[in-house]
Each structure stands twice: as structure tokens, then as C-alpha cells.
Write a protein that holds these residues in place. Structure first.
Motif, PDB file in Angstrom:
ATOM      1  N   TYR A 211       0.882  -0.830  -0.248  1.00 25.92           N
ATOM      2  CA  TYR A 211      -0.151  -0.016   0.151  1.00 25.92           C
ATOM      3  C   TYR A 211       0.611   1.322   0.174  1.00 25.92           C
ATOM      4  CZ  TYR A 211       0.812  -0.054   4.951  1.00 25.92           C
ATOM      5  OH  TYR A 211       1.042   0.374   6.435  1.00 25.92           O
ATOM      6  N   ARG A 212       0.455   2.656  -0.112  1.00 25.07           N
ATOM      7  CA  ARG A 212       0.518   3.413  -0.450  1.00 25.07           C
ATOM      8  C   ARG A 212      -0.384   4.310   1.013  1.00 25.07           C
ATOM      9  NH1 ARG A 212       1.500   3.582  -6.356  1.00 25.07           N
ATOM     10  NH2 ARG A 212       3.193   3.505  -6.672  1.00 25.07           N
ATOM     11  N   GLU A 213       0.858   5.837   1.686  1.00 26.07           N
ATOM     12  CA  GLU A 213       0.003   6.049   2.635  1.00 26.07           C
ATOM     13  C   GLU A 213      -0.695   7.152   1.812  1.00 26.07           C
ATOM     14  OE1 GLU A 213       1.878   7.126   5.992  1.00 26.07           O
ATOM     15  OE2 GLU A 213       3.200   5.325   6.330  1.00 26.07           O
ATOM     16  N   HIS A 214      -1.511   7.194   1.674  1.00 23.75           N
ATOM     17  CA  HIS A 214      -1.932   9.056   1.621  1.00 23.75           C
ATOM     18  C   HIS A 214      -1.356  10.154   1.254  1.00 23.75           C
ATOM     19  CE1 HIS A 214      -6.222  11.982   0.832  1.00 23.75           C
ATOM     20  NE2 HIS A 214      -6.129  10.955  -0.117  1.00 23.75           N
ATOM     21  N   LYS A 215      -1.649  11.100   1.031  1.00 22.64           N
ATOM     22  CA  LYS A 215      -1.296  12.550   0.764  1.00 22.64           C
ATOM     23  C   LYS A 215      -1.889  13.139   2.182  1.00 22.64           C
ATOM     24  CE  LYS A 215      -4.745  15.194  -1.907  1.00 22.64           C
ATOM     25  NZ  LYS A 215      -4.855  15.851  -3.106  1.00 22.64           N
ATOM     26  N   THR A 216      -2.210  13.053   2.721  1.00 25.60           N
ATOM     27  CA  THR A 216      -2.979  13.741   4.234  1.00 25.60           C
ATOM     28  C   THR A 216      -2.630  13.137   5.649  1.00 25.60           C
ATOM     29  OG1 THR A 216      -5.278  13.031   4.065  1.00 25.60           O
ATOM     30  CG2 THR A 216      -4.928  14.708   3.230  1.00 25.60           C
ATOM     31  N   SER A 217      -2.151  12.325   5.066  1.00 25.40           N
ATOM     32  CA  SER A 217      -1.396  11.219   6.395  1.00 25.40           C
ATOM     33  C   SER A 217       0.181  11.506   6.979  1.00 25.40           C
ATOM     34  CB  SER A 217      -0.837   9.774   5.559  1.00 25.40           C
ATOM     35  OG  SER A 217      -0.541   8.851   6.635  1.00 25.40           O
ATOM     36  N   THR A 218      -0.478  11.863   8.333  1.00 23.26           N
ATOM     37  CA  THR A 218       0.597  12.312   9.474  1.00 23.26           C
ATOM     38  C   THR A 218       0.552  10.825   9.982  1.00 23.26           C
ATOM     39  OG1 THR A 218      -1.477  12.520  10.536  1.00 23.26           O
ATOM     40  CG2 THR A 218      -0.356  14.417   8.762  1.00 23.26           C
ATOM     41  N   PRO A 219       1.593  10.999  10.985  1.00 24.71           N
ATOM     42  CA  PRO A 219       2.633   9.915  11.979  1.00 24.71           C
ATOM     43  C   PRO A 219       0.827  10.153  13.143  1.00 24.71           C
ATOM     44  CG  PRO A 219       4.068  11.717  11.581  1.00 24.71           C
ATOM     45  CD  PRO A 219       3.404  12.122  10.850  1.00 24.71           C
ATOM     46  N   GLU A 220       0.228  10.674  13.612  1.00 23.41           N
ATOM     47  CA  GLU A 220      -0.408  10.794  14.292  1.00 23.41           C
ATOM     48  C   GLU A 220      -1.858  10.528  13.954  1.00 23.41           C
ATOM     49  OE1 GLU A 220       0.586  14.336  13.388  1.00 23.41           O
ATOM     50  OE2 GLU A 220       2.931  14.007  14.877  1.00 23.41           O
ATOM     51  N   ARG A 221      -2.118  10.586  12.919  1.00 18.84           N
ATOM     52  CA  ARG A 221      -2.984   9.463  12.336  1.00 18.84           C
ATOM     53  C   ARG A 221      -2.637   9.277  10.768  1.00 18.84           C
ATOM     54  NH1 ARG A 221      -8.152   8.941  11.914  1.00 18.84           N
ATOM     55  NH2 ARG A 221     -10.129   9.585  10.399  1.00 18.84           N
ATOM     56  N   PRO A 222      -2.391   8.375  10.804  1.00 20.00           N
ATOM     57  CA  PRO A 222      -1.626   7.437   9.058  1.00 20.00           C
ATOM     58  C   PRO A 222      -3.197   7.030   8.561  1.00 20.00           C
ATOM     59  CG  PRO A 222      -1.680   6.100  11.019  1.00 20.00           C
ATOM     60  CD  PRO A 222      -1.704   7.523  11.626  1.00 20.00           C
ATOM     61  N   LEU A 223      -3.522   6.975   7.267  1.00 18.78           N
ATOM     62  CA  LEU A 223      -4.364   7.048   6.445  1.00 18.78           C
ATOM     63  C   LEU A 223      -3.795   6.261   5.414  1.00 18.78           C
ATOM     64  CD1 LEU A 223      -5.749  10.166   6.098  1.00 18.78           C
ATOM     65  CD2 LEU A 223      -6.251   8.203   7.397  1.00 18.78           C
ATOM     66  N   LEU A 224      -4.289   4.564   4.937  1.00 19.59           N
ATOM     67  CA  LEU A 224      -3.905   4.827   3.380  1.00 19.59           C
ATOM     68  C   LEU A 224      -4.625   5.191   2.434  1.00 19.59           C
ATOM     69  CD1 LEU A 224      -3.915   0.881   3.013  1.00 19.59           C
ATOM     70  CD2 LEU A 224      -5.080   2.244   1.461  1.00 19.59           C
ATOM     71  N   GLY A 225      -3.604   5.478   1.531  1.00 18.37           N
ATOM     72  CA  GLY A 225      -3.747   5.454   0.003  1.00 18.37           C
ATOM     73  C   GLY A 225      -4.783   5.658  -0.739  1.00 18.37           C
ATOM     74  N   SER A 226      -3.540   3.819  -1.298  1.00 17.35           N
ATOM     75  CA  SER A 226      -4.037   2.690  -2.138  1.00 17.35           C
ATOM     76  C   SER A 226      -3.380   1.515  -2.203  1.00 17.35           C
ATOM     77  CB  SER A 226      -3.787   3.503  -4.378  1.00 17.35           C
ATOM     78  OG  SER A 226      -1.925   3.876  -3.858  1.00 17.35           O
ATOM     79  N   LEU A 227      -4.223   0.492  -1.949  1.00 18.95           N
ATOM     80  CA  LEU A 227      -3.809  -1.030  -2.497  1.00 18.95           C
ATOM     81  C   LEU A 227      -3.049  -1.209  -3.806  1.00 18.95           C
ATOM     82  CD1 LEU A 227      -7.046  -2.325  -0.973  1.00 18.95           C
ATOM     83  CD2 LEU A 227      -4.809  -1.031   0.554  1.00 18.95           C
ATOM     84  N   LEU A 228      -1.915  -1.785  -3.071  1.00 22.96           N
ATOM     85  CA  LEU A 228      -0.848  -2.505  -4.279  1.00 22.96           C
ATOM     86  C   LEU A 228      -1.252  -3.881  -4.800  1.00 22.96           C
ATOM     87  CD1 LEU A 228       1.023   0.835  -3.451  1.00 22.96           C
ATOM     88  CD2 LEU A 228       2.071  -0.927  -4.340  1.00 22.96           C
ATOM     89  N   LEU A 229      -1.772  -3.828  -6.223  1.00 28.36           N
ATOM     90  CA  LEU A 229      -2.086  -5.128  -6.331  1.00 28.36           C
ATOM     91  C   LEU A 229      -1.400  -6.417  -7.114  1.00 28.36           C
ATOM     92  CD1 LEU A 229      -5.811  -3.682  -7.438  1.00 28.36           C
ATOM     93  CD2 LEU A 229      -5.518  -4.251  -5.668  1.00 28.36           C
ATOM     94  N   GLY A 230      -1.850  -7.497  -7.269  1.00 28.09           N
ATOM     95  CA  GLY A 230      -0.847  -7.843  -8.624  1.00 28.09           C
ATOM     96  C   GLY A 230      -1.857  -9.248  -8.655  1.00 28.09           C
ATOM     97  N   LEU A 231      -0.958 -10.137  -9.655  1.00 30.12           N
ATOM     98  CA  LEU A 231      -1.788 -11.680  -9.963  1.00 30.12           C
ATOM     99  C   LEU A 231      -0.308 -11.864 -10.230  1.00 30.12           C
ATOM    100  CD1 LEU A 231      -4.250 -10.478 -12.873  1.00 30.12           C
ATOM    101  CD2 LEU A 231      -4.769 -11.522 -10.167  1.00 30.12           C
ATOM    102  N   TYR A 232      -0.589 -13.561 -10.544  1.00 33.57           N
ATOM    103  CA  TYR A 232       0.302 -14.565 -11.132  1.00 33.57           C
ATOM    104  C   TYR A 232       0.361 -14.506 -12.093  1.00 33.57           C
ATOM    105  CZ  TYR A 232       1.654 -15.011  -5.644  1.00 33.57           C
ATOM    106  OH  TYR A 232       2.455 -15.324  -4.408  1.00 33.57           O
ATOM    107  N   ASP A 233       2.144 -14.912 -12.643  1.00 37.66           N
ATOM    108  CA  ASP A 233       1.866 -15.009 -14.362  1.00 37.66           C
ATOM    109  C   ASP A 233       2.937 -15.984 -14.571  1.00 37.66           C
ATOM    110  OD1 ASP A 233       2.079 -14.889 -16.878  1.00 37.66           O
ATOM    111  OD2 ASP A 233       2.741 -13.873 -17.101  1.00 37.66           O
TER     112      ASP A 233
END
Length: 360
Positions: A211-233
Motif C-alpha cells: 500500500y501507499r499512504e495517503h497524501k494527507t497521512s500524518t504520524p499522528e493519524r496514518p491514512l492509507l492512500g491506495s492498495l497495490l495489486l498483483g496477479l501471478y504469471d
């Protein structure tokens, strides 16, 4: 340049709907998968501008030359730039055309030449058409753009919902993105969502890889920005895209919920990609390209143990074309069982048959 409609102009936009409207009063056309582009032509002066009013002229010299030769002496058109490889549109190849080096631009113009398909008219000669209904704008285009056979084209249209639904099913095989519906009586309204877009929608079970943190995330209130997705090949976990549509409350819950899965990058399947200085063909996380210069692309690696179902509309090569939408967790699926074979493949269709269709 002195035209009835002058740049900058933000093009008319579309809002998503579930299906082709069945009532009367609509004109339907293919939804092209390229760069939105307005063409301003006054004699030999030609300017190309993007959806965000940025100049595109220097990147597509072959379209500038074609506009001088094929388009009316004075006109303003709304349309789409595209690159076709064989019988399909290829958006990734089109992206490569935006390059800072003039020598590279000229080379790519010869190696992967672009086309332009016009689908609306803002001005012709000394007359502005933006305040006229689309039925009049389309009729004027059919008269003034007759006989175009490339690289400039006039998009085909129909007022038959049944035919539009056939296009929706068939044309994806040529790399198109769906169908656009325009109200025949409506004027051209810049930057307004007056049109409708009907796009393909599918689901896939994918592996959560980080995952990546949201642009408004702070150490006091961490927020998730996006989930990184994968597929097996072939036994390797490939990056296929991201999912990012969450409320602030859910972003806070998710980042706490996922902490037990955090692992060192060296133990993660994507750890080997940190050696790249530019994005490889899979556009893997943490790597840079000219599209992402200056952005923080670092991510928090997670052990690939969880599976989720996402909704997506269109593939671009080996990954989702747009951000996927989270649907639900799939605790019943093993991550290793999530591969590319589950993705739906559109039936092939010849792009030339679409471009040569004309008006219906």
C-alpha cells in the motif's frame, strides 16, 4: 491565428452510466482510447491542445501536417489522438509519443504515427458552432470532413440504441473503450458533463501486495492512500494496478488492519525491482518514468497473503487501465490461484472497419 473560437478551451465531458439509453434524442459513437485533443486550424497555423489545455502540437508533427492537408481551411474540432498497432489501439505506445527530445519526437512520428478522429465541431470558417445543437454540428462535420481516410478521420455515429449496443460488444476487440451518447439537441458545453459514457465493467480476484499512504497521512493519524495489486504469471507476482476509493474512516481502519502483513522489502516478491531507475514495461511500484517525475512512488510491502475482488473496466497491456474499485475480501481464495487466465479477453475486431464506417 484568428478563429471564432480560440484556445484555451476545455472539452465537453461525460458522466458514467450503466447502459445505453433507449429513449429517443441521442446520438451514439465509439469511445476512443487515446488523448483528448482539440484542433485549432487557421490556414497553415495549427495548434493541438489537450483536455487540460496543455499544448500537444510539438509531439505530433504528422497530425499537424495532416490537418493542413485534410481539414477545412479554418476550423476548430474536438476529437482524439490515437496510435494503432496492427488492428488495435495501443494506449501505452501513444504515451511514449510525449518525449522532451525533438529528435525522438520526429523518430516516433515515423515509427509509431498517430491518427486523429474528430467527433465534434466548435467552429467552421467564420462561424462558431458551439451554441448550436449537436445535430447541426454533426451535419456540418459530415459535409466539411467528407472523404477523410487517415490519418484524420470522422467518427461514425448512429441514433439506433441497438446498433450502439452491438458496437459496445464488438469494438472492444479493436481496443476501444465503450460507447459515448450525446444529446442531439444539446449545445457544446466546455468542461461540463453533458455526454454519457458506457464503459465495460468486469471483476477480478487479485493479490494484495502493498500500500501507499495517503497524501494527507500524518504520524499522528496514518491514512492509507491506495492498495497495490498483483496477479501471478509463471510463478511470479506481477503488478497489475491499484485500488484507491475509500472513505477517510476506512483509510484509517485499513492501514491499522494491514500492519501485521508488513514485511521487509528484501523479503517481498517486488524487492528486486528497486534496482530500476526508470519504470520497466510493467510500470512496477517504486520506479520512475517521465510521467511520474517528482512523485513519491515508495510503497509499504505486504506479505502477499490476502486476496480481494475488484471491479475494473479496461486493460492496458498487462495492467488495469484505470484505478480498480474494491468490492470485497476473498478469504476463500489462495493468492497463488490468482492469475491472468481469469481476465476476460475481448473478441478481436478490425480497427479499420470502425474508422471506415462513416455515419450510420
Amino acid at each position: 491565428m484568428d478563429l471564432p473560437v480560440m484556445p484555451p478551451v476545455r472539452p465537453m465531458l461525460a458522466k458514467s452510466v450503466k447502459g445505453v439509453p433507449r429513449e429517443e434524442g441521442w446520438s451514439f459513437e465509439p469511445k476512443w482510447d487515446g488523448f483528448r485533443c482539440l484542433v485549432f486550424k487557421d490556414g497553415d497555423e495549427v495548434e493541438l491542445t489537450s483536455r487540460n489545455t496543455k499544448p500537444l502540437t510539438r509531439y505530433f508533427p504528422e497530425i499537424v501536417a495532416a490537418a493542413r492537408e485534410q481539414l477545412p481551411e479554418r476550423c476548430v474540432l474536438d476529437g482524439e489522438l490515437f496510435v494503432a498497432v496492427g488492428s488495435r489501439l495501443e494506449f501505452e505506445v501513444l504515451q511514449e509519443r510525449i518525449h522532451p527530445a525533438d529528435s525522438r519526437v520526429r523518430l516516433l512520428a515515423e515509427e509509431t504515427p498517430a491518427g486523429y478522429v474528430a467527433f465534434d465541431l466548435l467552429a467552421l470558417g467564420d462561424e462558431a458552432y458551439a451554441d448550436r445543437p449537436f445535430s447541426e454540428r454533426r451535419a456540418a462535420m459530415e459535409q466539411s470532413l467528407v472523404g477523410l481516410d487517415g490519418p484524420c478521420h470522422l467518427t461514425r455515429t448512429t441514433t439506433d440504441p441497438a446498433e450502439a449496443e452491438e458496437w459496445f460488444e464488438q469494438f472492444e476487440g479493436a481496443g476501444l473503450d465503450g460507447v459515448i451518447a450525446k444529446p442531439l439537441a444539446a449545445t457544446y458545453q466546455p468542461n461540463a458533463r453533458t455526454m454519457l459514457k458506457i464503459k465495460h465493467e468486469r471483476t477480478a480476484d487479485v493479490v494484495l501486495a502493498g500500500y501507499r499512504e495517503h497524501k494527507t497521512s500524518t504520524p499522528e493519524r496514518p491514512l492509507l492512500g491506495s492498495l497495490l495489486l498483483g496477479l501471478y504469471d509463471g510463478g511470479k507476482l506481477q503488478h497489475i494496478g491499484v485500488s484507491a476509493s475509500f472513505t477517510e474512516k476506512r483509510r484509517a481502519e485499513l492501514i491499522e488492519e494491514l500492519q501485521p502483513l508488513v514485511c521487509p522489502l528484501g523479503e517481498h516478491p517486488w524487492g528486486e525491482w528497486t534496482e530500476f531507475l526508470v519504470a520497466n514495461p510493467g510500470r512496477v511500484p517504486g520506479t520512475q518514468s517521465r510521467w511520474s517525475q517528482g512523485k513519491d512512488l515508495s510503497f509499504v510491502p505486504l506479505r502477499p497473503e490476502r486476496v480481494l475482488e475488484v471491479k475494473y473496466d479496461h486493460m492496458e497491456g498487462r495492467r488495469f487501465r484505470h484505478t480498480a474499485h474494491f468490492k470485497r475480501w476473498r478469504t476463500d481464495r489462495d493468492p497463488e490461484s490468482c492469475g491472468y487466465e481469469q481476465l476476460e479477453e475481448p473478441v478481436g475486431y478490425e480497427l479499420g472497419r470502425i474508422l471506415s464506417g462513416g455515419a450510420s
